[in-house]
Design an enzyme around this catalytic site. Structure first.
Site, PDB file in Angstrom:
ATOM      1  CD  GLU A 111      13.709  22.529 -11.777  1.00 22.26           C
ATOM      2  OE1 GLU A 111      14.803  22.157 -12.258  1.00 22.26           O
ATOM      3  OE2 GLU A 111      13.623  23.430 -10.919  1.00 22.26           O
ATOM      4  NE  ARG A 154      10.496  29.595  -9.166  1.00 17.62           N
ATOM      5  CZ  ARG A 154      11.541  29.890  -9.913  1.00 17.62           C
ATOM      6  NH1 ARG A 154      11.555  31.005 -10.622  1.00 17.62           N
ATOM      7  NH2 ARG A 154      12.561  29.079  -9.961  1.00 17.62           N
ATOM      8  CE  LYS A 182      17.800  25.151  -8.609  1.00 16.78           C
ATOM      9  NZ  LYS A 182      16.624  25.146  -9.470  1.00 16.78           N
TER      10      LYS A 182
HETATM   11  C1  3PG Z   1      15.494  28.107 -11.188  1.00 18.67           C
HETATM   12  O1  3PG Z   1      14.468  28.007 -10.542  1.00 18.67           O
HETATM   13  O2  3PG Z   1      16.273  27.159 -11.308  1.00 18.67           O
HETATM   14  C2  3PG Z   1      15.856  29.428 -11.784  1.00 18.67           C
HETATM   15  O3  3PG Z   1      14.842  30.364 -11.574  1.00 18.67           O
HETATM   16  C3  3PG Z   1      16.200  29.409 -13.233  1.00 18.67           C
HETATM   17  O4  3PG Z   1      17.016  30.502 -13.409  1.00 18.67           O
HETATM   18  P1  3PG Z   1      17.124  31.267 -14.803  1.00 18.67           P
HETATM   19  O5  3PG Z   1      15.744  31.830 -15.054  1.00 18.67           O
HETATM   20  O6  3PG Z   1      18.163  32.330 -14.568  1.00 18.67           O
HETATM   21  O7  3PG Z   1      17.513  30.276 -15.843  1.00 18.67           O
END
Ligand code: 3PG
Length: 193
Positions: A40, A44, A127
């Site tokens: 995924e 960003r 999610k």
């Molecule tokens: C996301 O976009 O799903 C999160 O930023 C992932 O979170 P993590 O960096 O704590 O795994």
């Protein structure tokens, strides 16, 4: 029902944040070598769409877009080759455009009201983000007692220390996180690529 472009057919979904699209292809290959068949790529960074384009060319890897916040971003991601979209929240424009473009969408929901809205829209895979902040496995257990048809993809604050706790929940179909990417990028850097 799952099909080939459903990210939740995979138990672990790496969340990719890349500043340099040149890393996308080697990262995709490293993820596959690590036994991970999905990525995924979050919208960003300015490199995100080019990263999706590069990863989509790698055979055997299912590539989607994350942090999709608008219908226009659904179009941009799908045009770049994304086969699914993930959103941190519940946004009608995102959900409708994904359906129009024929891609799987996994929107975010953390409150009972948001879950009920998603169910009203016919969405049962959600999610749960940021998972650790919104109550972790205990919150998911409580929500699942009420919303038995929902399949969850918790993300945010998950890592090797707690991933098994999430995966042990029957309502959790997959877990997302950036730690798998960190590991893969470290391997690439050690290999000098
Ligand atoms: C996301 O976009 O799903 C999160 O930023 C992932 O979170 P993590 O960096 O704590 O795994």
């Amino acid at each position: 029902m799952t099909h080939a472009t459903d990210p939740t057919a995979h138990r672990l979904i790496p969340v990719v944040v890349l500043d340099d699209a040149a890393l996308a292809r080697p990262l995709a290959e490293q993820l596959l070598a690590d036994g991970i068949g999905v990525a995924e790529v979050t919208l960003r960074t300015p490199a995100a769409l080019d990263s999706i384009r590069a990863m989509a060319e790698v055979d055997g890897l299912l590539v989607g877009a994350g942090t999709v916040l608008s219908a226009d971003q659904v179009d941009q991601a799908v045009d770049a080759g994304a086969q699914f979209v993930v959103s941190p929240g519940l946004h009608r424009g995102v959900v409708e455009r994904a359906a129009e473009r024929g891609v799987v969408v996994v929107p975010g929901a953390v409150t009972p009201t948001e879950v009920m809205t998603a169910l009203e829209w016919g969405i049962t895979t959600l999610k749960f983000f940021p998972a650790s902040t919104y109550g972790g496995p205990a919150a998911l257990r409580a929500l699942s007692a009420v919303f038995g048809t929902v399949r969850w993809v918790p993300t945010g604050g998950i890592g090797p220390h707690n991933v098994d706790e999430y995966l042990a929940l029957p309502s959790v179909v997959a877990v997302g996180g950036s730690w798998m990417v960190t590991t893969a990028l470290e391997r690439l850097s050690e290999a000098g690529r």
